[in-house]
Write an enzyme that holds these catalytic residues in place. Structure first.
Site, PDB file in Angstrom:
ATOM      1  N   GLY A   1      64.164  42.238  48.076  1.00 12.32           N
ATOM      2  CA  GLY A   1      64.162  42.157  49.533  1.00 12.32           C
ATOM      3  C   GLY A   1      65.529  42.302  50.177  1.00 12.32           C
ATOM      4  O   GLY A   1      65.735  43.130  51.058  1.00 12.32           O
ATOM      5  N   LEU A   2      66.504  41.502  49.743  1.00  6.98           N
ATOM      6  CA  LEU A   2      67.820  41.515  50.380  1.00  6.98           C
ATOM      7  C   LEU A   2      68.461  42.894  50.258  1.00  6.98           C
ATOM      8  O   LEU A   2      69.007  43.439  51.211  1.00  6.98           O
ATOM      9  CB  LEU A   2      68.721  40.445  49.733  1.00  6.98           C
TER      10      LEU A   2
ATOM     11  N   ASP B   1      46.782  66.235  10.707  1.00  9.40           N
ATOM     12  CA  ASP B   1      46.091  65.320  11.616  1.00  9.40           C
ATOM     13  C   ASP B   1      46.331  63.850  11.267  1.00  9.40           C
ATOM     14  O   ASP B   1      45.938  62.958  12.014  1.00  9.40           O
ATOM     15  CB  ASP B   1      44.584  65.625  11.643  1.00  9.40           C
TER      16      ASP B   1
ATOM     17  N   ASP C   1      59.271  34.881  49.925  1.00  6.23           N
ATOM     18  CA  ASP C   1      59.993  35.924  49.219  1.00  6.23           C
ATOM     19  C   ASP C   1      59.147  37.188  49.076  1.00  6.23           C
ATOM     20  O   ASP C   1      59.671  38.289  48.942  1.00  6.23           O
ATOM     21  CB  ASP C   1      60.362  35.386  47.830  1.00  6.23           C
TER      22      ASP C   1
END
Lengths: 417, 578
Positions: free
Chosen positions: B438-439, B36, B303
């Site tokens: 995005g593009l 442990d 953007d």
């Protein structure tokens, strides 16, 4: 074996800073890709395995835990029915599994859940589609690599009986795939064979065993497996382990002698790779020559690795700790250690840390729970688990093995911050 | 028994370890089997701490079970006291020790050590890590402070304004809940301390993170308490309020809006004027001003327009989920399609929030249930824990981590708070990063068969190994989406005859795993897709394809259409929108 008796060994009991055998799952699941490991235990067990392996992102996990709840402990739920339900749920999700290991843990053993019988029962329902095996990876029974021993041991009764009338070689212990291929090539050049590797890459493709099987152990922590294979008629070839040039040569020689390979042929086959390994080691030797090394117990690899560092890298051994000293497994290695090396079995971690701090070794081989704290105290460390996870066996890896130890020293010298 | 592929929380004694390790001068004796001690690694490796956690384990083995394990506990307590000379000691059990019932807490209490001993009762088979941390913190604070409690019938505490005016000082608060292994707690504490400084409030004690026993004993001298992490500190704060009359600030300052509300609440409780800071943060100018959060402007800039309505699923601990859901909706303009938490203690507020968002809450610590829900919802972004990264990889969905459990990469070297105004900056970057830019998204919409920017490939601003994009099994390509990950799945499919096997999740013979999974999820209602419709579906960008498939099938089902044609596809599109 007499050497073991004569050696002054520190035997200590106290807090042990080691892994339990469940950790073996972390590499076994990669070696046998069609196997699945189902731990029957507590949330602690689940947490351990995922803390160790969870940094990798799994699209398809290959291990899981059936977590015991209060209902299971109180006997309110029939543990066997519960287990069957978990196994069914798992197999529905992963129909591609060929072998399922039920792995015992501390809680399942303390409450005496009989996984052996559960495995037998499930086998009746699921064979031949899935074979169910069981072993214990509990901390109370096993330390770290002993989990692999227990896992392989559980497979031994299921190995097919060999029908071969001539000698067959079985290499026992998980080794990297690339190393397995290298050894295969060398054995075939020597004319040693047929060669089987255990564990196999696919759990459904188990190697045969019988009275003509010769065992060559690639790992020193497989005592139970070796004994079980011997009980099935196999013969153990005693040898040092294939670390470094000396270890690898002696290991190959142990097999070559059985197959009656003559000296000239043996030299012809091994000379080039041995020379390559020597060149690779020569490059790294300056880092390790004369360096004082301290091993904390972890995997039982400590004694063979200490022998390699001493014989082939010129290191001095301060203390070589091992969690468990199996005389059958380690005799051929112990003979080669220098008398100045203090061997210790078991652990009282605080006292061992005191000895380590007093000795101020140049390199401390220890687990990850101790490594960063010791680094912060100004000691250079090599975390030991990596030695189980890296291709380190054989000639072509001798340089890599030395580099694992040299790298922390190299790094200490590079860093200017 | 519960089948658990991944667990969201560790056992409760790990929570107790987090408290001990957070603090200085507190030692924890843990009755536990060999092995442990793995938990030490959470602190030395994941959190890269430079010292061992202050934990002594008894590490019993099988051979000890026949003997006197209670004696083992006593010698461990004695040795730990002698060696570490702590100011206070926690004594408890792990799950296996709980079964053998040695009562380590009472044993230690009976040893008359000259320090406070806190016996811990943490039921490992019913409770979990955060509960363990909360209980431990509460019992430790209670043990240390009960002797200092004002007697019953004492007059109520004076208001903060009265006291600070009389003593001629700034108001001061305790900062509660930060722990070792907490998600970004180190930097949150730094950020919030700075923010409070800014509005004229001093931090008296930060606990448990970096606190000493003396610090805890001085906690009643603060004017009020700030609960940063309710999962760990709510119980303690409530006790402090009841016992010492300290008011509590409960707004968790994650997100720009929540941070503003936090500042207002602190202003009210502490009696300080916070309008200057709020005015600065509310300034609507398009000026990029590094002295305030950049999230509002970044999120308004054109953007970010393509982020509008991105479908997100949120999962984690309750605090981070509630904060993230609100940020996703109000600060980034996403559509929250599902939320959930593994913190059962907070099921009610999560359900309330889900109702407000018009979604169904998932209260579960079952990884498979979460996976199922993500599969059904087919979101475009998953905000979750380390475990959701596994799910997202399987489904090929972008993912960002917002909550523990975490792994080493989420304890970064750089300042990375989630809280306060800088925290909002960090969150903007983190959440947007995994999305396709995005593009690239537009071009993929228009031209599907490009040899480099292929359908379903990893966004090109993220790294993927060349071998992986060629369809090989990825060695460690964490960012891969879509490809099948198990090499032997197909073979097993042929070999196995079990009829249910072919329809199991992740098993259907389709080239797009997300489609396959989505199809399976609605299997009973599916009629069939005509080939041209199937082909048309493939022209939809992969990240919304699962959703479109589901909508179309739902539409077909509801309208009694047996065969889905290209027209059905577009009818459904017109009906539901994207």
């Amino acid at each position: 074996m007499s050497a073991v008796m004569e050696l002054p060994v520190i035997r200590e009991r106290g807090q042990r800073e080691v892994f339990c055998g469940l950790t073996g799952i972390v590499w076994l699941h990669r070696k046998m890709q069609d196997a699945f490991f189902l731990v029957v235990g507590s949330r602690t067990c689940a947490h351990l395995v995922q803390s160790a392996a969870g940094v990798m992102i799994f699209a398809e996990p290959r291990f899981a835990t059936a977590i015991l709840s209060e209902r299971d402990l109180a006997g309110l739920a029939d543990a066997n029915e519960e287990l069957d339900r978990c196994v069914k749920q798992l197999l529905d999700r992963r129909p591609d599994i060929s072998t399922l290991f039920l792995v015992g843990s501390c809680p399942s053993e303390v409450i005496k859940l009989d996984l052996q019988r559960a495995a037998e029962r499930l086998n009746e329902q699921l064979m031949p589609r899935v074979r169910i095996l069981n072993y214990s990876g509990s901390g109370i029974e096993t330390t770290f690599t002993q989990g692999e021993d227990a896992c392989l041991r559980s497979m031994v009764p299921h190995l097919p009986e060999s029908t071969s009338a001539t000698a067959e070689l079985m290499v026992v212990g998980t080794i990297a795939d690339v190393v397995e291929d290298q050894f295969s090539r060398i054995f075939s050049q020597l004319g040693v064979g047929p060669v089987h590797f255990f564990p196999p890459r696919m759990a459904r493709e188990l190697p045969p065993v019988g009275p003509n099987t010769k065992l060559l152990l690639a790992q020193p922590f497989l005592g139970e497996t070796a004994r079980a294979l011997i009980a099935r008629g196999a013969t153990l070839l005693s040898s040092p382990y294939p670390f470094g040039v000396n270890g690898t040569t002696a290991w190959l020689k142990a097999a070559a002698d059985v197959w009656g390979v003559d000296e000239a042929r043996f030299t012809q086959v091994t000379a080039a790779p041995a020379e390559r390994a020597r060149v690779a080691l020569a490059r790294l030797r300056p880092w390790l020559n004369g360096k004082r090394v301290f091993f904390f117990p972890d995997s039982q690899l400590e004694i063979p690795l200490a022998r390699f560092l001493y014989e082939e890298c010129g290191a001095e051994l301060v203390e070589v700790g091992t969690p468990y000293l199996d005389k059958l497994m380690i005799a051929a290695e112990l003979d080669r250690l220098p008398a100045t090396a203090q061997i210790s079995e078991g652990q009282d971690v605080e006292k061992q840390l005191d000895r380590c701090r007093a000795a101020r070794p140049d390199l401390t081989v220890c687990g990850l729970g101790l490594a960063n704290p010791l680094e912060a105290e100004g000691l250079r460390t090599k975390w030991s688990i990596e030695l189980v996870f890296s291709p380190v066996h054989g000639y072509e890896q001798a340089g890599d093995l030395a580099e694992l130890f040299a790298r922390p020293l190299d790094r200490a010298q590079r860093l200017a911050v | 028994m519960e089948l658990t592929l991944w667990t969201y929380e560790g056992p409760p004694h790990v929570g107790a370890m987090r408290i001990a390790t957070s603090m200085k001068g507190v030692h924890y004796v843990l009755h536990a089997p060999q092995g442990d001690t793995y938990a030490d690694l959470l602190f030395t490796m994941i959190e890269r701490r430079d010292s061992r956690p202050p934990v002594t384990y008894t590490t019993f083995q099988a051979r000890d079970l026949g003997g006197d394990t209670a004696e083992l506990v006593k010698s461990a307590v004695r040795d730990a006291y002698e060696r570490f000379k702590p100011d206070a000691m926690l004594v408890g059990e792990s799950c296996t020790a709980e079964l053998i019932q040695d009562q380590p807490g009472s044993l230690a209490m009976g040893m008359s050590l000259p320090i406070p001993i806190v016996p811990l009762e943490l039921p490992a088979y019913s409770k979990k890590e955060n509960w363990g941390a909360s209980e431990t913190f509460y019992h430790l604070v209670r043990t240390l402070l009960l002797p200092l409690a004002p007697p019953a019938g004492s007059p109520p505490r004076e208001s903060v304004v009265t006291v600070t005016a009389r003593e001629n000082r700034r108001p001061r608060c305790n900062l509660l809940g930060g722990t070792a292994l907490g998600f970004r707690n180190r930097d949150d504490v730094r950020e919030i301390t700075r923010l409070l400084q800014d509005i004229g409030v001093d931090v008296h004690v930060c606990a448990p993170l970096n606190a000493t026993v003396k610090d805890l004993q001085s906690m009643p001298q603060a004017d009020f308490n700030v609960v940063l992490y309710p999962e760990v500190a709510e119980t303690t704060a409530r006790w402090l309020q009841k016992t010492f009359g300290q008011p509590t600030v409960r707004t968790v300052p994650i997100g720009v809006l929540a941070t503003r509300e936090f500042v207002e609440e602190v202003g009210k409780v502490a009696g300080v004027d916070v309008s200057a800071l709020l005015d600065r943060e509310r300034a609507g100018s398009a000026q990029v001003d590094a002295s305030r959060s950049l999230l509002p402007w970044y999120s308004r800039s054109v953007d970010s327009t393509y982020l509008t309505g991105k479908r997100v699923f949120v999962f984690g601990d309750a605090t981070h989920v509630m904060a993230a859901a609100r940020m996703a909706k109000d600060e980034l303009g996403f559509t929250v399609v599902g939320i959930g938490t593994y913190s059962r203690e907070y099921a009610r507020p999560i359900r309330d929030l889900a109702a407000a968002l018009g979604v169904e809450a998932l209260i579960s610590d079952d990884y498979l249930a979460v996976e199922q829900r993500v599969t059904e919802l087919a979101p475009e972004l998953v905000l979750g824990t380390q475990m959701e990264r596994h799910i997202a990889k399987r489904l090929g969905v972008p993912c960002a981590v917002i909550s523990a459990p975490i792994h080493v990469q989420d304890v970064p070297a750089r300042h990375s708070p989630q809280m306060g105004f800088e925290g909002a900056n960090v969150i903007f970057d983190t959440w947007v990063h995994p999305l396709m830019m995005g593009l690239e998204e537009h071009l993929l919409h228009m031209f599907k068969d490009d040899f480099e920017f292929a359908d379903g490939a990893t966004p090109s601003h993220l790294h993927a190994s060349p071998a992986a994009t060629a369809g090989d099994r990825p060695a460690r390509g964490e960012t891969l989406g879509g490809q099948r990950q198990t090499p032997f799945t197909a073979r097993a499919a042929i070999e196995l005859e079990a009829p249910e096997a072919a329809s199991a999740v992740g098993f259907a013979e389709e080239e797009d795993e997300m489609d396959a999974v989505a199809a399976v999820a609605v299997a009973p209602t599916v009629t069939s897709w005509l080939a041209p419709a199937e082909a048309e579906l493939k022209k939809i960008p992969f990240f919304v394809r699962g959703k479109v498939r589901r909508n179309t099938e739902k539409y077909a089902h509801e309208n009694g259409i047996a065969e889905i044609s290209v027209d059905t596809l577009y009818d459904a599109k017109a009906h539901y929108g994207r």
